[in-house]
Design a protein around this motif. Structure first.
Motif, mmCIF file in Angstrom:
data_model
loop_
_atom_site.group_PDB
_atom_site.id
_atom_site.type_symbol
_atom_site.label_atom_id
_atom_site.label_comp_id
_atom_site.label_asym_id
_atom_site.label_seq_id
_atom_site.Cartn_x
_atom_site.Cartn_y
_atom_site.Cartn_z
ATOM 1 N N ALA A 28 -25.961 18.848 2.927
ATOM 2 C CA ALA A 28 -25.893 17.401 2.746
ATOM 3 C C ALA A 28 -27.291 16.795 2.681
ATOM 4 C CB ALA A 28 -25.103 16.755 3.880
ATOM 5 N N ARG A 29 -28.240 17.460 3.376
ATOM 6 C CA ARG A 29 -29.629 16.977 3.370
ATOM 7 C C ARG A 29 -30.537 18.131 3.743
ATOM 8 N NH1 ARG A 29 -29.323 13.289 7.125
ATOM 9 N NH2 ARG A 29 -30.455 14.365 8.750
ATOM 10 N N MET A 30 -31.708 18.152 3.120
ATOM 11 C CA MET A 30 -32.679 19.192 3.430
ATOM 12 C C MET A 30 -34.083 18.644 3.203
ATOM 13 S SD MET A 30 -33.079 23.026 1.795
ATOM 14 C CE MET A 30 -31.341 23.301 1.838
ATOM 15 N N ASP A 31 -34.888 18.683 4.271
ATOM 16 C CA ASP A 31 -36.292 18.303 4.149
ATOM 17 C C ASP A 31 -37.062 18.982 5.274
ATOM 18 O OD1 ASP A 31 -36.064 16.647 6.500
ATOM 19 O OD2 ASP A 31 -35.379 14.986 5.262
ATOM 20 N N GLY A 32 -38.310 18.682 5.430
ATOM 21 C CA GLY A 32 -39.136 19.321 6.447
ATOM 22 C C GLY A 32 -38.747 18.974 7.864
ATOM 23 N N GLY A 33 -38.020 17.877 8.049
ATOM 24 C CA GLY A 33 -37.618 17.448 9.384
ATOM 25 C C GLY A 33 -36.321 18.056 9.854
ATOM 26 N N ASP A 34 -35.376 18.211 8.917
ATOM 27 C CA ASP A 34 -34.109 18.831 9.288
ATOM 28 C C ASP A 34 -33.322 19.284 8.061
ATOM 29 O OD1 ASP A 34 -33.150 16.431 8.306
ATOM 30 O OD2 ASP A 34 -32.271 15.761 10.173
ATOM 31 N N ILE A 35 -32.366 20.130 8.339
ATOM 32 C CA ILE A 35 -31.416 20.609 7.337
ATOM 33 C C ILE A 35 -30.045 20.263 7.883
ATOM 34 C CG2 ILE A 35 -30.372 22.656 6.284
ATOM 35 C CD1 ILE A 35 -33.130 24.022 6.540
ATOM 36 N N VAL A 36 -29.206 19.648 7.060
ATOM 37 C CA VAL A 36 -27.848 19.332 7.492
ATOM 38 C C VAL A 36 -26.867 20.092 6.619
ATOM 39 C CG1 VAL A 36 -26.109 17.536 7.818
ATOM 40 C CG2 VAL A 36 -28.519 17.054 8.333
ATOM 41 N N VAL A 37 -26.097 20.969 7.264
ATOM 42 C CA VAL A 37 -25.005 21.685 6.627
ATOM 43 C C VAL A 37 -23.748 20.890 6.951
ATOM 44 C CG1 VAL A 37 -23.612 23.787 6.718
ATOM 45 C CG2 VAL A 37 -26.105 23.944 6.807
ATOM 46 N N ALA A 38 -22.979 20.558 5.923
ATOM 47 C CA ALA A 38 -21.786 19.744 6.134
ATOM 48 C C ALA A 38 -20.565 20.442 5.563
ATOM 49 C CB ALA A 38 -21.974 18.383 5.481
ATOM 50 N N GLY A 39 -19.454 20.300 6.275
ATOM 51 C CA GLY A 39 -18.209 20.914 5.847
ATOM 52 C C GLY A 39 -17.111 19.888 5.687
ATOM 53 N N ARG A 40 -16.257 20.136 4.698
ATOM 54 C CA ARG A 40 -15.087 19.283 4.472
ATOM 55 C C ARG A 40 -13.949 20.146 3.948
ATOM 56 N NH1 ARG A 40 -17.952 15.661 -0.160
ATOM 57 N NH2 ARG A 40 -18.855 17.378 -1.305
ATOM 58 N N ILE A 41 -12.752 19.619 4.007
ATOM 59 C CA ILE A 41 -11.609 20.442 3.638
ATOM 60 C C ILE A 41 -11.528 20.702 2.138
ATOM 61 C CG2 ILE A 41 -10.263 19.909 5.676
ATOM 62 C CD1 ILE A 41 -8.651 17.921 3.999
ATOM 63 N N ASP A 42 -12.196 19.887 1.349
ATOM 64 C CA ASP A 42 -12.191 20.081 -0.102
ATOM 65 C C ASP A 42 -13.368 19.327 -0.702
ATOM 66 O OD1 ASP A 42 -11.374 19.320 -2.994
ATOM 67 O OD2 ASP A 42 -9.909 20.858 -2.416
ATOM 68 N N THR A 43 -14.009 19.914 -1.698
ATOM 69 C CA THR A 43 -15.179 19.259 -2.294
ATOM 70 C C THR A 43 -14.822 17.971 -3.028
ATOM 71 O OG1 THR A 43 -14.999 20.702 -4.237
ATOM 72 C CG2 THR A 43 -16.546 21.366 -2.510
ATOM 73 N N SER A 44 -13.550 17.779 -3.357
ATOM 74 C CA SER A 44 -13.147 16.526 -4.000
ATOM 75 C C SER A 44 -12.931 15.410 -2.984
ATOM 76 C CB SER A 44 -11.867 16.734 -4.825
ATOM 77 O OG SER A 44 -10.799 17.072 -3.966
ATOM 78 N N TYR A 45 -12.941 15.769 -1.708
ATOM 79 C CA TYR A 45 -12.759 14.821 -0.620
ATOM 80 C C TYR A 45 -14.128 14.328 -0.181
ATOM 81 C CZ TYR A 45 -10.570 13.020 3.660
ATOM 82 O OH TYR A 45 -10.106 12.217 4.660
ATOM 83 N N ASP A 46 -14.335 13.028 -0.119
ATOM 84 C CA ASP A 46 -15.661 12.469 0.139
ATOM 85 C C ASP A 46 -16.159 12.636 1.572
ATOM 86 O OD1 ASP A 46 -16.091 11.659 -2.455
ATOM 87 O OD2 ASP A 46 -15.221 9.681 -2.141
ATOM 88 N N GLU A 47 -15.276 12.575 2.541
ATOM 89 C CA GLU A 47 -15.698 12.559 3.943
ATOM 90 C C GLU A 47 -15.884 13.974 4.493
ATOM 91 O OE1 GLU A 47 -13.551 11.531 8.056
ATOM 92 O OE2 GLU A 47 -13.628 9.853 6.642
ATOM 93 N N PHE A 48 -17.033 14.190 5.133
ATOM 94 C CA PHE A 48 -17.285 15.465 5.795
ATOM 95 C C PHE A 48 -16.574 15.480 7.146
ATOM 96 C CE2 PHE A 48 -21.086 15.297 3.017
ATOM 97 C CZ PHE A 48 -20.878 16.491 2.341
#
Length: 128
Positions: A28-48
């Motif tokens: 969901a986000r990646m930079d020098g400060g942090d990396i955010v791995v996000a999961g959701r039930i389906d990629t067509s679904y907007d909410e993680f």
């Protein structure tokens, strides 16, 4: 973060995902400060449903998106000889934890992240 805090976060992530029938993951986000791995039930679904933040990342080797493999723990801390091999191969600086993430259709964990901390945010307690 100390080892107990890391293990608490790992346990929370794995316990949550153990209850899930499936989950699609991406960065969901990646930079020098942090990396955010996000999961959701389906990629067509907007909410993680879950966000996993790796603080002060040092190294990453990863797929860009993947599916939950419910036959293995989702995430583990690498230690012992395996940690030494990763540290040496990628010159990981002291103070970083090595995390490996399992993914569907891979015998060995295809995702390695070295960072100083990890934090889990469960957005949707019951995604199914």
């Amino acid at each position: 973060m100390n080892t107990d805090e890391i293990n608490t976060q790992i346990l929370a992530i794995n316990n949550y995902l153990k209850k899930c029938l499936w989950m699609d993951f991406e960065f969901a986000r990646m930079d020098g400060g942090d990396i955010v791995v996000a999961g959701r039930i389906d990629t067509s679904y907007d909410e993680f449903a879950i966000n996993i933040e790796f603080g002060e990342p040092f190294y990453i080797s990863s797929l860009l998106s993947w599916h939950l493999d419910d036959s293995k723990p989702f995430i583990e801390v690498v230690d012992g000889d395996e940690k030494q091999i990763v540290d040496d191969k990628y010159q990981v600086e002291q103070g970083n934890y090595i995390f490996k993430i399992n993914a569907e259709d891979f015998e060995k964990a295809p995702i390695i992240i070295a960072s100083k901390s990890i934090k889990c945010e469960i957005v949707n307690e019951k995604p199914f």
